[in-house]
Design a protein around this motif. Structure first.
Motif, PDB file in Angstrom:
ATOM      1  N   PRO A  48      34.519  46.989  26.666  1.00  0.00           N
ATOM      2  CA  PRO A  48      33.859  45.906  27.387  1.00  0.00           C
ATOM      3  C   PRO A  48      34.326  45.754  28.833  1.00  0.00           C
ATOM      4  N   ARG A  49      33.369  45.491  29.732  1.00  0.00           N
ATOM      5  CA  ARG A  49      33.670  45.190  31.143  1.00  0.00           C
ATOM      6  C   ARG A  49      32.931  43.914  31.513  1.00  0.00           C
ATOM      7  N   VAL A  50      33.332  43.307  32.617  1.00  0.00           N
ATOM      8  CA  VAL A  50      32.661  42.093  33.081  1.00  0.00           C
ATOM      9  C   VAL A  50      31.549  42.479  34.060  1.00  0.00           C
ATOM     10  N   GLY A  51      30.324  42.060  33.763  1.00  0.00           N
ATOM     11  CA  GLY A  51      29.194  42.288  34.659  1.00  0.00           C
ATOM     12  C   GLY A  51      28.821  41.001  35.382  1.00  0.00           C
ATOM     13  N   ILE A  52      28.334  41.133  36.615  1.00  0.00           N
ATOM     14  CA  ILE A  52      27.870  39.962  37.372  1.00  0.00           C
ATOM     15  C   ILE A  52      26.483  40.261  37.922  1.00  0.00           C
ATOM     16  N   MET A 104      21.421  42.827  39.744  1.00  0.00           N
ATOM     17  CA  MET A 104      22.783  43.188  39.342  1.00  0.00           C
ATOM     18  C   MET A 104      23.679  43.256  40.584  1.00  0.00           C
ATOM     19  N   ILE A 105      24.869  42.679  40.527  1.00  0.00           N
ATOM     20  CA  ILE A 105      25.772  42.706  41.681  1.00  0.00           C
ATOM     21  C   ILE A 105      26.905  43.701  41.475  1.00  0.00           C
ATOM     22  N   SER A 106      27.553  43.625  40.324  1.00  0.00           N
ATOM     23  CA  SER A 106      28.696  44.527  40.110  1.00  0.00           C
ATOM     24  C   SER A 106      29.105  44.554  38.647  1.00  0.00           C
ATOM     25  N   LEU A 107      29.839  45.601  38.302  1.00  0.00           N
ATOM     26  CA  LEU A 107      30.704  45.544  37.134  1.00  0.00           C
ATOM     27  C   LEU A 107      32.072  45.259  37.741  1.00  0.00           C
ATOM     28  N   ALA A 108      32.530  44.038  37.526  1.00  0.00           N
ATOM     29  CA  ALA A 108      33.616  43.504  38.334  1.00  0.00           C
ATOM     30  C   ALA A 108      34.998  43.947  37.878  1.00  0.00           C
ATOM     31  N   THR A 109      35.104  44.390  36.629  1.00  0.00           N
ATOM     32  CA  THR A 109      36.426  44.771  36.123  1.00  0.00           C
ATOM     33  C   THR A 109      36.352  46.150  35.484  1.00  0.00           C
ATOM     34  N   GLU A 110      37.514  46.693  35.202  1.00  0.00           N
ATOM     35  CA  GLU A 110      37.556  47.899  34.385  1.00  0.00           C
ATOM     36  C   GLU A 110      37.387  47.474  32.928  1.00  0.00           C
ATOM     37  N   VAL A 111      37.687  48.402  31.998  1.00  0.00           N
ATOM     38  CA  VAL A 111      37.404  48.063  30.593  1.00  0.00           C
ATOM     39  C   VAL A 111      38.461  47.148  29.987  1.00  0.00           C
ATOM     40  N   ASP A 112      38.167  46.711  28.742  1.00  0.00           N
ATOM     41  CA  ASP A 112      39.040  45.806  27.993  1.00  0.00           C
ATOM     42  C   ASP A 112      39.167  44.460  28.690  1.00  0.00           C
ATOM     43  N   ASN A 113      38.075  44.025  29.274  1.00  0.00           N
ATOM     44  CA  ASN A 113      38.069  42.711  29.913  1.00  0.00           C
ATOM     45  C   ASN A 113      36.740  42.046  29.585  1.00  0.00           C
ATOM     46  N   SER A 134      37.840  37.263  45.022  1.00  0.00           N
ATOM     47  CA  SER A 134      37.018  38.299  45.660  1.00  0.00           C
ATOM     48  C   SER A 134      36.326  37.748  46.904  1.00  0.00           C
ATOM     49  N   PRO A 135      36.192  38.581  47.939  1.00  0.00           N
ATOM     50  CA  PRO A 135      35.425  38.143  49.108  1.00  0.00           C
ATOM     51  C   PRO A 135      33.922  38.334  48.913  1.00  0.00           C
ATOM     52  N   ASP A 136      33.526  39.174  47.916  1.00  0.00           N
ATOM     53  CA  ASP A 136      32.125  39.605  47.859  1.00  0.00           C
ATOM     54  C   ASP A 136      31.561  39.775  46.450  1.00  0.00           C
ATOM     55  N   LEU A 137      32.308  39.385  45.421  1.00  0.00           N
ATOM     56  CA  LEU A 137      31.911  39.516  44.009  1.00  0.00           C
ATOM     57  C   LEU A 137      31.951  40.971  43.509  1.00  0.00           C
ATOM     58  N   VAL A 138      32.396  41.878  44.349  1.00  0.00           N
ATOM     59  CA  VAL A 138      32.483  43.286  43.953  1.00  0.00           C
ATOM     60  C   VAL A 138      33.955  43.703  43.808  1.00  0.00           C
ATOM     61  N   TYR A 139      34.737  43.447  44.853  1.00  0.00           N
ATOM     62  CA  TYR A 139      36.159  43.822  44.861  1.00  0.00           C
ATOM     63  C   TYR A 139      36.987  42.599  44.480  1.00  0.00           C
ATOM     64  N   TRP A 140      37.794  42.757  43.444  1.00  0.00           N
ATOM     65  CA  TRP A 140      38.594  41.636  42.934  1.00  0.00           C
ATOM     66  C   TRP A 140      40.075  41.980  43.009  1.00  0.00           C
ATOM     67  N   GLY A 141      40.908  40.968  43.251  1.00  0.00           N
ATOM     68  CA  GLY A 141      42.342  41.235  43.334  1.00  0.00           C
ATOM     69  C   GLY A 141      43.179  39.965  43.317  1.00  0.00           C
ATOM     70  N   ARG A 142      44.454  40.138  43.592  1.00  0.00           N
ATOM     71  CA  ARG A 142      45.461  39.058  43.534  1.00  0.00           C
ATOM     72  C   ARG A 142      45.472  38.389  42.158  1.00  0.00           C
ATOM     73  N   ALA A 143      45.236  39.201  41.108  1.00  0.00           N
ATOM     74  CA  ALA A 143      45.116  38.637  39.755  1.00  0.00           C
ATOM     75  C   ALA A 143      46.449  38.114  39.240  1.00  0.00           C
ATOM     76  N   ARG A 144      46.381  36.981  38.546  1.00  0.00           N
ATOM     77  CA  ARG A 144      47.590  36.404  37.923  1.00  0.00           C
ATOM     78  C   ARG A 144      47.232  35.810  36.572  1.00  0.00           C
ATOM     79  N   ALA A 145      48.166  35.859  35.659  1.00  0.00           N
ATOM     80  CA  ALA A 145      47.945  35.248  34.340  1.00  0.00           C
ATOM     81  C   ALA A 145      48.187  33.754  34.447  1.00  0.00           C
ATOM     82  N   ILE A 146      47.309  32.963  33.830  1.00  0.00           N
ATOM     83  CA  ILE A 146      47.560  31.514  33.898  1.00  0.00           C
ATOM     84  C   ILE A 146      47.804  30.850  32.534  1.00  0.00           C
TER      85      ILE A 146
END
Ligand code: BMA
Length: 310
Positions: free
Chosen positions: A115-119, A130-139, A174-186
């Protein structure tokens, strides 16, 4: 007597949607996104076909209780060669967030790699871009915030964990809904009602006390998995800060249609609609087989978020 611990009240005519309500052959209907559009309630239904693959179909209502369902699917797995393999086995569990005039649909794309996250985005509930598949798998289990924070789009998601702890709630930007980063667990699973994994259920709702989301906690039992619901409050300006969450589940499988179905003992909300009178409508998949509706007062849900509260 203990109503304050369980703020949701089920709609007496639940389930509100069953397979028999879908105007074409399918296996089940469950886990629907919910929003309002042009003064009507909209559900973006996850419909599972008889091959076991899911797609999205729209349902509309004037009152939030009685829905009419479109005669054919709205969004199916992408045929774009760039995305095709990642959605080959279906698209699942949509959540919708309005930002400005656009409605962003965040869903689970399912294919041979996992599974991946689609937007995707719509403005009219006709065209879907369709904008992006925002993550790699297992998300999966991702939701977008309804506004940018510090000029970034913000998303909560659920990358899978390792070992006994299969998944926690994370935040990413993300600045654009495509590239995501600075991820942290909450928020991570803890021994108890959500000991195996946690995932966000409904997109953050802005309240005076903070961003409110429902989340699901999964517990593995000798008889299989139990999916139950808690609530989480995040800081309005810095949503990495967990202001509070519910020490116990506030909604769980109880009625026959939640206890029995393709996957028993599952309640799985993907949409929460706030009303002017301070109540919310929660639409939830029940046992991966039908859709239920339950209502609560927003302030009662917030009052349950006592863990972590100072
Ligand atoms: C989750 C998702 C949901 C489903 C739930 C219970 O992992 O696949 O779509 O409702 O399991 O089967």
């Amino acid at each position: 007597m203990f109503e304050h611990l369980y703020p949701f009240e089920r709609y007496p005519s639940n389930p509100i949607l069953n397979r028999e309500d879908i105007p074409y052959p399918c296996n089940t209907v469950f886990n629907a996104a919910a929003c309002t559009f042009q003064d009507r309630y909209v559900l973006i239904l996850r419909v599972e076909d008889r091959a076991g693959h899911s797609h999205l179909t729209l349902a509309y209502s004037d009152d939030g209780y009685e829905f009419s369902i479109e005669s054919s699917p709205w969004v199916t797995s992408s045929s774009d060669p760039y995305y095709e393999v990642y959605e080959r086995y279906g698209i699942e569990d949509p959540r919708v967030t309005r930002i400005g005039d656009d409605y962003y649909i965040v869903y689970t794309a399912f294919g041979p790699y996992g599974p991946r996250v689609g937007i995707g985005r719509t403005r009219d509930f006709v065209h879907f871009e369709m904008i992006s598949l925002a993550t790699e798998v297992d998300n999966k289990d991702a939701v977008l915030f309804p506004e940018k924070i510090n000029e970034q789009y913000v998303m909560l998601d659920r990358p899978a964990g390792m070992g006994q702890r299969e998944g926690s709630i994370w935040i990413t930007y993300s600045p654009d809904l495509v590239y995501w980063g600075r991820a942290r667990a909450i928020l991570a699973p803890e021994p108890g009602w959500g000991s195996s994994k946690l995932g966000i259920s409904t997109p953050p709702l802005k309240t005076e006390q903070g961003w409110l989301s429902l989340y699901h906690g999964v517990r593995d039992t000798a008889a299989g998995r139990l999916y139950r619901i808690g609530a989480l409050l995040l800081d309005l300006e810095d949503p990495e800060k967990v202001l509070g969450y519910t020490p116990h589940f506030i909604f769980g499988p109880k009625e026959y249609y939640e206890r029995t179905g393709d996957v028993p003992n599952v309640v799985f909300p993907c949409g929460l609609i706030p009303e002017d009178d301070g109540t919310v409508k929660m639409y939830y998949g029940a046992a991966d087989t039908c859709i239920g509706l339950a209502e609560a007062r927003l302030e009662d849900i917030i009052a349950c978020c006592s863990t972590n509260m100072t």
